[in-house]
Structure formats: C-alpha cells, structure tokens
Write an enzyme that holds these catalytic residues in place. Structure first.
Site, short mmCIF file in Angstrom:
data_model
loop_
_atom_site.label_atom_id
_atom_site.label_comp_id
_atom_site.label_asym_id
_atom_site.label_seq_id
_atom_site.Cartn_x
_atom_site.Cartn_y
_atom_site.Cartn_z
N GLU A 11 -20.23 -0.96 43.77
CA GLU A 11 -21.16 0.00 44.38
C GLU A 11 -20.92 1.42 43.84
OE1 GLU A 11 -21.05 -1.90 48.92
OE2 GLU A 11 -19.71 -0.26 48.37
N CYS B 138 -26.47 33.88 54.23
CA CYS B 138 -25.60 34.68 55.08
C CYS B 138 -24.40 33.87 55.54
CB CYS B 138 -26.38 35.19 56.28
SG CYS B 138 -27.91 35.95 55.76
N GLU B 139 -23.53 33.52 54.62
CA GLU B 139 -22.30 32.78 54.91
C GLU B 139 -21.32 33.14 53.80
OE1 GLU B 139 -21.57 30.50 57.30
OE2 GLU B 139 -23.57 30.17 58.13
#
Ligand SMILES: *Cc1c(COP(=O)(O)O)cnc(C)c1O
Length: 424
Positions: free
Chosen positions: A277, A348-349
C-alpha cells in the site's frame, strides 16, 4: 527520479516550463507529473514482479481523480480509509476486488457501502469492529474477507506523528489479541479471516523495521495456520521513504531485495498473496507547489520571503516540521550572497511557514518559487483557513498541461452556508 528538472535555468515539469503554466493558471497551484506517478508505481511493481503482488495506492496521500485514474489504468488497486475515499475510488472505475479498506474508525454506513460494492478486503483494527462487520455482512448475505491489522511493535525512526506500529499506538492489534481473534474466527460466520496486515509508519528510509515487522507477521501467520486458519494474504502496508532533502532511502529494488527473501518458505505469489500500500513512494516526488513572492523584508538576523501560498495550502512544515526544498522556477544569476531566509505565507499564525532558516538566494516580488516534493499529503491536507480558496491541481503529461481540479472561487467558500435569520 522525478520529472521536474532545470533546462536552461528554467524549471520544467516533464516537457512544459513551469513558468508557462503559472502564467496561464495564476499562483499558487499544485503541479503533478503524471509520468512520475506512473514511473514510481511501475518501479515498485517491477521490483516485486516475482511475487505478483497487488499494489494498492494509498489514496489518502493524493486523491486527485485524474492521478488516481492514471494509476488505476496502469493496474493499480486502491487503499482507502473512508467512505469518501470509496466514493472517489468508484469514480475511477477501479475493480472493487482491488480495494482494501483500513481505518480504526469505520462507521457502520461505511462498512455497508464497502461490502455493497464488493471490495476485496477490510483491514480490521479492533474486535469491536469485527462484530459490526460480521453483522453487516450477515444482513447483506455475503462472506466478507478480512485481514487483521497486526501491531508488530516496531518503532521506525521517523516523526512520532507518523509512526503507527509501536505498541502504544492506536493502530492495529497486539499479537495476543490478534491470535485470539483468529482462534475464535468461527464466532464470525459471515467473515473470512483471510489475511494479516501491517503498516508501521511513514517516511521510513531503511528496510530494517520492515524486515523486523514482516518476520514477526510471518511467524504469526505460521502460528495461526497451525491452529487451522487458512491465511491467504500478507499486506505489508506502505511507509516507504522518499528524498525530501538529503535522505538516502532504499530504492524499490533494494526494498524488494530485502523483503522478498523473507517469504521464501511461504511460497509468496502462490500460497500467500502479497499486498502493498504505497502512498508517499508513488506520489511524494510527483508533485510540487508553485507559489509567488509577494514581499520580502529584513529582520536583524534573517530575511523573510512572504509568498502567496500558506499553511492552509501545505501544512506539512507546520504539522510535522517537514522539510521541503524550495527552488526558484527561473534561476537568476548575480543575486548576491545566500541569506538566512524564512519562506512564510500570509496567514495569521506563526506556524505559517514553508521553510525556516534556509540559505537562499534573494528573490524579488513577483518571482516564482517551487516547493518540491508536495505530491503526497499536500493538497489532500489543504483547507480554507483564513477563507482562502483551495488552489488548483494541474497535471502534466509530456508537452501538455491540464486543469484536473479548478481553483475554488469566493462563491465556493460560502456555498454551503446560510445566514440563519432566526437567530439574528
Ligand atoms: C497512510 C497509509 C499508507 C500509506 O503510507 P505511505 O507512508 O504514504 O506509503 C498505507 N497503509 C495504511 C493503512 C495507511 O494508513
């Protein structure tokens, strides 16, 4: 290898200059090389050829319908983790007998849907889930194949958010519990306990943890076969690491060379079906994020490049501390000494950065930058934070490019909302 390379100081995706695409579609955007997706898939398929594996692309890494369809046309199956992914999978026309479904929290509705469309197998992560599966399979009058996800208790050397096979992890079942479930298989008459599944984490560059986990799983298969459980398949999960920076991951061939001999006495491909996978291995280096420099500014110790893509478009740096190489789309000579640079977005971080403390040539407003290796866990993890429309996904095949997902509009941002008059 991937098909993003410089010709005459200009970045190309396959045979198309990235600048040309940026002019046509605007920035930011994700850009995928379909040829690279297929190359990586085929490399893995070729390396494991002797075992005739079922390769199920882990679509949570990149679930763009065009990308998925290209892989499906090349023979890939799909590894899904939700009803939403099942819905997308169906759109690609994939043979349901090539779908495997893992998740610690499958709902009854998701289970009904997946059994209804005849998927190959559920990778089961708890005893409680088996009860629901058995009940639904009974109501739908089917005998559903399941694999038990074994937690092999190995701790690969990778970011702690992306290890999944340690014993304190929420994924899979410990050996004793898994053994008890196989031993009590008769209690679940509508399920066929046909496989063992593991997935030990992501971005694992070295074969050792895989080897350890596969050895443990094969011992486990021997133990449950000894009590009369006819295990038919072993799913070794995904997790293969790729190059973001200076990693030296195993190649597909090296990985197969390390893994296949472990299966010698199990007659893999005949008595035991092998399932893989891969997500990141196929998709990671097949895509980039293209962004434009809006402003630059200097602080005492560093320069900031403020670009038009942010953490809502690519969260990996903020979320995992991930490193993505950033290169100019057009290389310009004589831009002076390299500077200590942060590449940051408009959000805004403080966590809104694409790169921190990089030695980079000075860029100017309007310059295009390519954030490399964004084909896995890039667009799929993007959001509308700060009411930013999600960016388009552009696909390239040879000399041509196409929009596989258009840029969201402002209207798209509010499409599902109503102003509820009653509460005003
Ligand atoms: C995420 C996931 C994968 C793919 O992981 P990669 O590191 O992207 O290869 C495979 N199997 C399961 C069960 C997963 O959850």
């Amino acid at each position: 290898m991937h098909r993003f390379s410089f010709k005459h100081n200009e970045l190309y995706c396959e045979d198309v200059p990235v600048r040309t695409i940026a002019q046509a579609v605007g920035t930011p955007f994700y850009l995928y090389s379909v040829g690279t997706f297929l190359d990586h898939y085929r490399k893995l398929k070729e390396a494991f050829k002797a075992a005739k594996p079922l390769i199920c692309f882990s679509m949570k890494a990149n679930s763009n319908l065009t990308v998925l369809s290209a892989l499906v046309r090349s023979g890939s199956g799909l590894d899904i983790v939700s009803g939403g992914e099942l819905f997308r999978a169906k759109k690609t026309g994939v043979d349901p007998k090539k779908i495997v479904f893992a998740s610690v929290g499958k709902t009854r509705e998701e289970i009904e849907e997946a059994i209804g469309c005849g998927i190959l197998m559920f990778n089961v992560e708890s005893a409680a889930e088996l009860e629901v599966l058995n009940d639904v399979a009974g109501k739908l009058k089917t005998l559903q194949k399941i694999a038990i996800r074994l937690n092999p208790d190995v701790a690969p050397d990778t970011h702690h958010y992306i290890t999944t096979g340690g014993k304190a992890n929420k994924f899979g079942l410990d050996r004793d519990t898994a053994y008890q479930l196989f031993a009590s298989a008769a209690r679940y008459p509508h399920l066929r306990f046909s496989g063992v599944h593991i997935h030990i984490g992501s971005q694992i560059t070295d074969a050792k943890p895989f080897i350890k986990a596969i050895r443990r799983s094969l011992d486990f298969i021997d133990a449950v076969r000894a009590i009369g459980c006819p295990v038919e398949s072993m799913n070794i999960g995904g997790g293969l690491g790729i190059i973001y920076s200076k990693e030296k991951p195993q190649t597909a061939r090296e990985f197969a060379g390390a893994v296949l001999p472990l299966f010698k006495k199990h007659n893999v491909g005949k008595d035991l079906k092998l399932i893989l996978e891969p997500g990141r291995f196929v998709s990671g280096n097949s895509g980039i994020l293209v962004t434009k420099v809006l402003y630059r500014k200097s602080a005492p110790t560093k320069s900031f490049l403020i670009v038009d893509a942010g953490m809502n478009d690519l969260i990996r740096p903020a979320f995992y501390g991930a490193y993505h190489e950033i290169v100019p789309v057009v290389k310009v000579k004589k831009r002076g000494a390299l500077r200590n640079t942060d590449v940051v977005g408009p959000i805004c971080e403080s966590g809104d950065f694409l790169a921190k403390d990089r030695k980079m040539a000075l860029s100017r407003a309007g310059d295009l930058l390519a954030v490399m290796s964004c084909g896995a866990y890039g667009f799929v993890m993007s959001s509308n934070y700060n009411s930013r429309p999600r960016v388009p996904e552009i696909v390239v095949r040879g000399k041509k490019f196409f929009t596989a997902r258009r840029r969201e509009t402002r209207e798209d941002l509010v499409r599902l909302e109503t102003i509820v008059e009653e509460v005003l």
